[in-house]
Design a protein around this motif. Structure first.
Motif, short mmCIF file in Angstrom:
data_model
loop_
_atom_site.label_atom_id
_atom_site.label_comp_id
_atom_site.label_asym_id
_atom_site.label_seq_id
_atom_site.Cartn_x
_atom_site.Cartn_y
_atom_site.Cartn_z
N ASP A 2 24.30 19.22 79.84
CA ASP A 2 24.35 20.36 78.93
C ASP A 2 25.78 20.87 78.77
OD1 ASP A 2 21.61 20.40 78.53
OD2 ASP A 2 21.24 21.94 80.04
N LEU A 3 26.09 21.30 77.56
CA LEU A 3 27.34 21.99 77.28
C LEU A 3 27.03 23.47 77.24
CD1 LEU A 3 28.77 19.68 74.48
CD2 LEU A 3 29.36 19.72 76.90
N LEU A 4 27.87 24.26 77.88
CA LEU A 4 27.59 25.68 78.02
C LEU A 4 28.72 26.53 77.48
CD1 LEU A 4 26.49 25.60 81.77
CD2 LEU A 4 25.07 25.22 79.75
N GLN A 5 28.35 27.77 77.16
CA GLN A 5 29.32 28.82 76.89
C GLN A 5 28.89 30.00 77.74
OE1 GLN A 5 29.01 29.41 72.62
NE2 GLN A 5 30.93 28.33 72.31
N VAL A 6 29.87 30.63 78.40
CA VAL A 6 29.59 31.83 79.17
C VAL A 6 30.13 33.01 78.38
CG1 VAL A 6 29.95 33.07 81.33
CG2 VAL A 6 29.69 30.57 81.35
N GLY A 7 29.22 33.90 77.99
CA GLY A 7 29.60 35.12 77.31
C GLY A 7 30.18 36.10 78.31
N VAL A 8 31.31 36.73 77.95
CA VAL A 8 31.99 37.66 78.85
C VAL A 8 32.28 38.95 78.10
CG1 VAL A 8 34.02 38.05 80.32
CG2 VAL A 8 33.12 35.71 80.02
N LYS A 9 31.89 40.07 78.70
CA LYS A 9 32.30 41.40 78.23
C LYS A 9 32.36 42.31 79.45
CE LYS A 9 27.63 42.71 76.74
NZ LYS A 9 26.83 43.09 75.56
N ILE A 10 32.89 43.50 79.27
CA ILE A 10 33.08 44.40 80.41
C ILE A 10 32.23 45.65 80.23
CG2 ILE A 10 34.78 45.85 81.60
CD1 ILE A 10 36.76 43.55 81.18
N PHE A 29 24.90 30.40 77.91
CA PHE A 29 24.20 29.84 76.77
C PHE A 29 24.35 28.33 76.77
CE2 PHE A 29 25.58 34.10 75.59
CZ PHE A 29 24.42 34.65 75.05
N ARG A 30 23.24 27.62 76.53
CA ARG A 30 23.29 26.17 76.31
C ARG A 30 23.63 25.97 74.84
NH1 ARG A 30 18.17 24.72 77.14
NH2 ARG A 30 18.46 24.12 79.29
N VAL A 31 24.61 25.12 74.57
CA VAL A 31 25.07 24.87 73.21
C VAL A 31 24.58 23.49 72.77
CG1 VAL A 31 27.06 24.64 71.69
CG2 VAL A 31 27.12 26.27 73.60
N SER A 32 23.92 23.46 71.62
CA SER A 32 23.46 22.21 71.04
C SER A 32 23.73 22.28 69.55
CB SER A 32 21.97 22.00 71.31
OG SER A 32 21.53 20.81 70.73
N GLY A 33 24.77 21.58 69.11
CA GLY A 33 25.17 21.67 67.71
C GLY A 33 25.62 23.08 67.39
N ALA A 34 25.04 23.68 66.37
CA ALA A 34 25.39 25.04 65.98
C ALA A 34 24.51 26.09 66.67
CB ALA A 34 25.27 25.19 64.46
N GLU A 35 23.56 25.64 67.48
CA GLU A 35 22.64 26.57 68.14
C GLU A 35 23.03 26.83 69.58
OE1 GLU A 35 18.48 26.05 67.71
OE2 GLU A 35 18.67 25.17 65.71
N SER A 36 22.81 28.09 70.00
CA SER A 36 23.02 28.48 71.38
C SER A 36 21.75 29.12 71.91
CB SER A 36 24.17 29.49 71.49
OG SER A 36 25.38 28.89 71.09
N THR A 37 21.33 28.69 73.11
CA THR A 37 20.10 29.19 73.71
C THR A 37 20.44 29.88 75.03
OG1 THR A 37 18.92 27.32 72.76
CG2 THR A 37 17.80 28.54 74.51
N LEU A 38 19.97 31.09 75.20
CA LEU A 38 20.23 31.84 76.43
C LEU A 38 19.58 31.16 77.63
CD1 LEU A 38 21.40 34.47 77.67
CD2 LEU A 38 19.13 35.47 77.32
#
Length: 152
Positions: free
Chosen positions: A83-91, A106-115
């Motif tokens: 899986d390719l991931l993105q980690v959302g970061v805010k404070i 978030f799991r990234v698949s193409g243009a979609e991201s799944t929590l």
């Protein structure tokens, strides 16, 4: 898995930073999915990677360092290699000596991201030598101020 339906689950739009983190073969456990403790590594990688990229500094060499005082993770969906991931970061809160991060994987698949998970990370700043609490270094504070959530 059940979740508190009173709380809306975050989306990528809720985070000013989406830090890329790939899964690794070794992240999978005997059950064929990413082991629960590895999610914390993803949080740590995103927060510290973002801090280093934003400040342009090796934060490990500052006179004050952020140590983890609290972590939390709520698992929503399992992850697995590759899986390719993105980690959302805010404070959530930028204090005098600590920073409270709100995070999501978030799991990234193409243009979609799944929590996949929602987390919280608290850094308390301490003197690099004595480990006594100190104020947040100005370089870190300036970077962190960019991600402070505004009340809804």
């Amino acid at each position: 898995m059940t979740h508190d339906t009173a709380l809306p689950l975050p989306t990528t739009a809720d985070f000013p930073v989406l830090w890329p983190v790939p899964t690794r073969w070794e992240d999978n456990d005997h059950y064929g999915h990413v082991n629960n403790v590895t999610y914390y590594s993803y949080f740590d990688t995103a927060v510290n990677g973002w801090l280093m990229a934003t400040t342009g500094l090796d934060i490990r060499t500052l006179p004050a360092i952020g140590v983890v005082a609290e972590t939390r993770c709520t698992y929503v969906r399992e992850l697995t290699f590759p899986d390719l991931l993105q980690v959302g970061v805010k404070i959530e809160k930028l204090g005098n000596r600590s920073i409270v991060y709100s995070l999501a994987i978030f799991r990234v698949s193409g243009a979609e991201s799944t929590l996949a998970a929602v987390g919280r990370f608290v850094h308390v700043y301490v003197d690099a030598q004595t480990r006594t609490p100190v104020t947040i270094p100005p370089e870190i504070r300036a970077a962190a101020a960019q991600l402070v959530m505004t009340p809804a």
